[in-house]
Motif scaffolding. Structure first.
Motif, short mmCIF file in Angstrom:
data_model
loop_
_atom_site.label_atom_id
_atom_site.label_comp_id
_atom_site.label_asym_id
_atom_site.label_seq_id
_atom_site.Cartn_x
_atom_site.Cartn_y
_atom_site.Cartn_z
N ALA A 134 -2.35 -20.85 -5.64
CA ALA A 134 -1.64 -22.10 -5.77
C ALA A 134 -0.36 -22.02 -6.30
N ALA A 135 -0.20 -21.05 -7.45
CA ALA A 135 0.96 -20.95 -8.12
C ALA A 135 1.91 -19.89 -7.77
N ASP A 136 1.57 -19.59 -6.25
CA ASP A 136 2.60 -18.37 -5.82
C ASP A 136 3.88 -19.10 -5.42
N PHE A 137 4.89 -18.44 -5.82
CA PHE A 137 6.13 -18.94 -5.83
C PHE A 137 6.83 -19.17 -4.25
N ARG A 138 5.96 -18.19 -3.29
CA ARG A 138 6.03 -18.37 -1.97
C ARG A 138 5.94 -19.83 -1.55
N ASN A 139 4.93 -20.56 -1.92
CA ASN A 139 4.88 -21.88 -1.84
C ASN A 139 6.06 -22.86 -1.74
N LEU A 140 7.13 -22.17 -2.55
CA LEU A 140 8.15 -23.03 -2.58
C LEU A 140 9.26 -23.13 -1.12
N GLU A 141 8.62 -22.46 -0.36
CA GLU A 141 9.38 -22.06 1.04
C GLU A 141 9.32 -23.54 1.73
N GLY A 142 10.61 -24.00 1.83
CA GLY A 142 10.58 -25.31 2.53
C GLY A 142 10.18 -26.48 1.96
N ALA A 143 10.09 -26.53 0.48
CA ALA A 143 9.95 -27.32 -0.44
C ALA A 143 10.85 -28.48 -0.58
N GLU A 144 10.60 -29.44 -0.86
CA GLU A 144 11.78 -30.54 -1.31
C GLU A 144 12.02 -30.63 -2.85
N TRP B 150 3.03 -37.23 0.64
CA TRP B 150 3.62 -36.33 -0.25
C TRP B 150 2.35 -35.41 -0.99
N PHE B 151 2.87 -34.15 -1.28
CA PHE B 151 2.00 -33.56 -2.05
C PHE B 151 2.55 -32.21 -2.77
N VAL B 152 2.00 -31.95 -4.01
CA VAL B 152 2.50 -30.83 -4.97
C VAL B 152 1.34 -29.92 -4.71
N TYR B 153 2.09 -28.53 -4.43
CA TYR B 153 1.24 -27.51 -4.48
C TYR B 153 1.01 -26.66 -5.72
N GLY B 154 -0.02 -27.08 -6.60
CA GLY B 154 -0.50 -26.35 -7.88
C GLY B 154 0.58 -25.85 -8.74
N GLY B 155 0.54 -24.60 -9.31
CA GLY B 155 1.33 -24.16 -10.17
C GLY B 155 2.69 -23.84 -9.74
N SER B 156 2.82 -23.63 -8.36
CA SER B 156 4.19 -23.34 -7.83
C SER B 156 5.34 -24.54 -7.90
N GLY B 157 4.62 -25.64 -8.00
CA GLY B 157 5.48 -26.91 -8.29
C GLY B 157 6.02 -27.36 -6.97
N ALA B 158 5.90 -26.65 -5.74
CA ALA B 158 6.29 -27.04 -4.65
C ALA B 158 5.96 -28.46 -4.02
N LEU B 159 6.92 -29.28 -3.90
CA LEU B 159 6.70 -30.68 -3.34
C LEU B 159 6.92 -30.70 -2.05
N ASN B 160 5.83 -31.03 -1.13
CA ASN B 160 5.95 -30.88 0.39
C ASN B 160 6.12 -29.57 0.82
N SER B 161 5.56 -28.43 0.44
CA SER B 161 5.78 -26.98 0.88
C SER B 161 5.55 -27.09 2.17
N LYS B 162 6.28 -26.09 3.00
CA LYS B 162 6.19 -25.88 4.42
C LYS B 162 5.89 -24.09 4.53
N ALA B 163 5.33 -23.58 3.38
CA ALA B 163 5.05 -22.27 3.33
C ALA B 163 4.35 -21.65 4.71
N ARG B 164 4.93 -20.65 5.32
CA ARG B 164 4.37 -20.31 6.65
C ARG B 164 3.02 -19.66 6.58
N GLN B 165 2.77 -19.28 5.54
CA GLN B 165 1.24 -18.68 5.34
C GLN B 165 0.34 -19.19 4.17
N LEU B 166 -0.76 -19.31 4.36
CA LEU B 166 -1.75 -19.77 3.32
C LEU B 166 -1.80 -18.40 2.35
N VAL B 167 -1.37 -18.84 1.14
CA VAL B 167 -1.41 -17.73 0.06
C VAL B 167 -2.68 -17.94 -0.68
N GLU B 168 -3.15 -16.93 -1.46
CA GLU B 168 -4.47 -17.20 -2.13
C GLU B 168 -4.21 -17.72 -3.44
#
Lengths: 254, 295, 254, 295
Positions: A68-78, A48-66
């Motif tokens: 970590a706090a980007d809210f797009r990282n919440l895509e597909g998160a749990e 399991w992993f948390v993606y920085g300031g976005s708070g996304a747990l297990n993000s499945k974001a389609r692209q690498l954003v620059e």
């Protein structure tokens, strides 16, 4: 198959991670992020992993954003992990490992993010300690350094933001009991650990195209070498394929 | 490539290795979202000598476990049956001194759990508890200390660390990600404070459904050890957004409890039913479905 | 116009509340709840309240339910208050007033919810202290008692779950600085305050149909009377109308 | 019957009485949900000598206020521009010692604010900060104490109490109930920790819309003193679920800041624009709307 240093580092990081690890990445962490997601898709599906300031747990974001706090990282998160949880996971050792780094690291793995020089006098200011004190709470601190040169790898850090293995008995008693401190280091040149009797930084593998001598030259202290040093394993085509699915825009190849 | 592991288990499997003497907490507030299916399974399997750390406002599950002879120690902030009044078995056990009671209060339980959740060695309160009799009767919980910044008196309370917590939600996936429709009460704190978390859910949903709304997840699966599919798992209490409580059934419980006949209740609804599916059959599908038409 | 004692109490409670108050009700609180919602609809539109374990902030539930923790109370609410917030509002005095009560209250307003008798010996067990210690943190504690008799109103409580005005200087120093302790009491017979030089309970008004003598008889200590005691004002038809819109099923008339 | 009072104000009205020397916190994490419209208004009105308590990971607003000469004291966990690197004005001020810096870290700021939010006199940490240099350089923040329950060493840290916090959300009603679409980061703790709360929102919605989903509200209006309607109020940063950050504009800021020419930036985008409506006009509607097509 051709690969970049960043891709090599990501694949090497993935192999350092274990199934059931629980980890997190912060700013400027494309490489660990790709390593984590690769591990999830190979030998560590229960990581399991948390993606920085976005708070996304297990993000499945389609692209690498620059960011970590980007809210797009919440895509597909749990779950959207609030900071409260992140800090609790750090204090209680629920995060089994974290990727940390600094503007200086010394031979015992102590790290500095506050100032090069004397903060009370002449100095170069860093961004601040953030979470480096957690080297004394997290079971395994995995050190990720974007560069490898003698200004970063110093004999003794000018400010201890996070303590390595040089604290002696008294400081060791202040660590959380489950904490092993910094256990592993990766840079664009090599991987290192602290497996000497006195817990000094030791060369574990040298990346393809680099030499032991070069790594020691780029290190500002006497980097321990015990026995022959293997070359870091090159990424398999299968792993590279997955990395490039995660890093669809080729950020790691720039 | 290996597969991601499902945490889905039967209630019996999930609770099998809770040892006698464990510190147990069942989440929920009053008769809302209490994991009664899991509590009934604890009664069925005859776990003994539990140390109960309840939420600050609860009762039915504690009263039932006391009647089942499963409790040896109990922290108390409020133990009662809400609109039905006092919890009869709790009152009786307290008066007859058949269990050890530690009187605390709402903030002490809350902050004690939060300290455990946050990995803090203790919590410093303003000194207002010193105006009550709690420090006199619970001296292991309330210690007068000095605030090192101001030199003024303060009160230290210790972390409360359940060995296992039981939590009920409306929906969960097989990896433990849970969604409570009535929002969070303090399940975030409870699940982080506990060594093990057993989650029961009305409905098991696809992970993809969870991932569509990550901000709606109230319990992250990373904290959860086991997931139990338990339709009407909060019965006879309510599950927010899903069904209401069964008032006549609660009255039946309360009447028997007042007469010190909770054994009869447990025989009928817990021991005579090998599992929760049989228990629900005994209650009757029509009666249960009617509880969904609530409000 | 005809009204029940419960309706009279609800209207009287509403008049004790102020615009901008922030309050909460717990279990068995139909009467305070109706008083609060009446106040919001008359002189206190900026009053905020949390409805017990449901966490509903400013609930507009269409019916009076019997359990404060009932999720139906979230109907028309503005926020779902987690317990974390409720306890923070209590500690920091953000709740300007709370409705508290007990199984015993004494002449200085100390209250008991733990045991009648000696908890270490023979006693009648109560449900527990819950939030009574907050009499020493909340600006104004409004005491709501469902009954008024000498077993409830005692000279000295057997266990202090929440402290009144009998603590002396030392205990007063443990109170939060903004806290005035219990300031007001309402029962089915009368309203009382603590406006004597030594902060003892004093009769403020007697409900219609009851007498000063009756109230004093039903009180287990010497209830202070200073000057003539007015009759509690009967509810106006306008207020009764609103109460009955809130209490659509007539719970307060049962 | 009186009317419920609206808290809606212009940014200038809402911020008018923040005195020089106030302790100020602007919420948000890195370039996400930072209340930049309110921060720009602080610059416009020339408030001075602020004591800044930032969130544990932030930078742009702090760097801008330092360049505006508005800061005299700063707590630091991480102050930087995330993917752009260090915060140039912060670095310069630190090296030239033109402001007082208190080095702390992420958990110290978080728990310090949580202590303020919870009314706790101090927070007891496990002693791991004693392994770092922070207690040596910030002795007013880290005090070694003894855990009264175990006799072991612990570290006490004090509450951090902002006089005013600025918070940005996607939606709010005129009573201050706010909804952040990206979930909560620590706005719950921040708003409870602060004496005054000024909320800016992309959109002002009907109270009835808030009441349809009470579990979606992330900030309860009871904590909020003023509501400011601020479309693109997080610009040039991102507002989760509404728009992304303006990368070229951030690069422009960073370039000027590195050259110690932030004054030019402020003249162009803050002082030359009487208010935020003019500021947004200067940026251009087309450019702003393009930021909504994000992801």
């Amino acid at each position: 198959m051709d690969f970049s240093t960043a891709e090599l580092m990501a694949v090497t990081i993935s192999q350092e991670l274990r199934d059931n690890d629980f980890t997190a990445v912060g700013t400027a962490s494309h490489i660990p992020l790709c390593g984590i997601r690769l591990a999830q898709r190979t030998h560590a599906p229960n990581l399991w992993f948390v993606y920085g300031g976005s708070g996304a747990l297990n993000s499945k974001a389609r692209q690498l954003v620059e960011m970590a706090a980007d809210f797009r990282n919440l895509e597909g998160a749990e779950y959207r992990t609030p900071l409260q949880d992140i800090i609790d996971f750090e204090f209680t050792g629920r995060f089994t490992c974290l990727f940390l780094g600094g503007m200086q690291i010394d031979q015992y793995g102590s790290m500095n993010m506050v100032a090069i020089g004397d903060p009370a006098g002449k100095h170069i200011r860093g961004p601040g300690t953030v979470g480096l004190a957690f080297t004394s709470t997290i079971p395994r601190t995995l050190v990720y350094m974007q560069h490898h040169d003698p200004r970063l790898f110093v004999r003794k850090v000018d400010f201890v933001s996070g303590r390595g293995h040089d604290g002696g008995e008294r400081l060791a008693s202040y660590r959380q009991p489950w904490c092993k401190g910094p256990t592993w280091v990766i840079t664009p040149l090599a991987t290192m650990d602290f497996e000497t009797p006195d817990r000094r930084m030791r060369l574990r593998s040298v990346h393809p195209g680099h030499t032991v001598e070069e790594v020691r030259d780029q290190t500002g202290f006497d980097l321990a070498v015990t026995g022959p040093v293997p070359t870091t394993e090159a990424p398999s085509p299968e792993r590279l394929k997955i990395i490039r699915e995660i890093d669809v825009d080729g950020v790691l190849r720039r | 490539m290996s597969q991601r592991r499902s945490k889905l288990k039967s209630a019996a499997e999930a609770l099998a290795d809770i040892p006698d003497g464990a510190k147990v907490l069942a989440a929920g507030v009053h008769l809302s979202n209490t994991p009664m299916a899991l509590v009934r399974q604890l009664v069925r399997q005859g776990t003994k000598s539990l140390e109960i750390i309840p939420t600050p406002a609860t009762g039915l599950w504690v009263d039932m476990l006391i009647a089942a002879g499963a409790v040896s120690k109990l922290y108390v902030s409020y133990v009662g049956l809400e609109f039905l009044g006092l919890a009869p078995n709790f009152r009786r056990a307290a008066q007859e001194k058949t269990l050890q009671i530690v009187d605390v209060d709402e903030p002490t339980i809350f902050h004690g759990l939060r300290a455990a959740a946050s990995g803090l060695p203790f919590v410093a309160f303003p000194p207002f508890h010193l105006t009550t009799d709690l420090p006199r009767t619970s001296p292991d919980i309330y210690k007068e200390i000095i605030d090192p910044f101001t030199g003024k008196p303060a009160v230290a309370i210790p972390p409360l660390c359940p060995d296992v917590c039981l939590v009920h939600v409306a929906r969960a996936d097989i990896y433990g990600n849970g969604v409570s429709l009535g929002g969070r009460h303090m399940e975030d704190v409870i699940t982080k404070a506990s060594r093990r978390v057993i989650l029961s859910a009305e409905e098991i949903v696809d992970n993809a459904e969870i991932c569509r709304h990550p901000t709606h997840t109230t319990i992250p699966g990373v904290l959860v050890d086991s997931v139990v599919h338990a339709p009407f798992g909060a019965y006879p209490g309510a599950c927010p957004g899903v069904y209401g409580y069964d008032r006549p059934h609660l009255l039946e419980y309360n009447e028997l409890a007042k007469q010190n006949k909770t054994r009869e209740y447990l025989d009928r609804y817990v021991h005579a039913q090998a599992d929760e599916a049989m228990m629900l059959k005994a209650i009757g599908a029509q009666r249960l479905e009617a509880l969904r038409n609530y409000g």
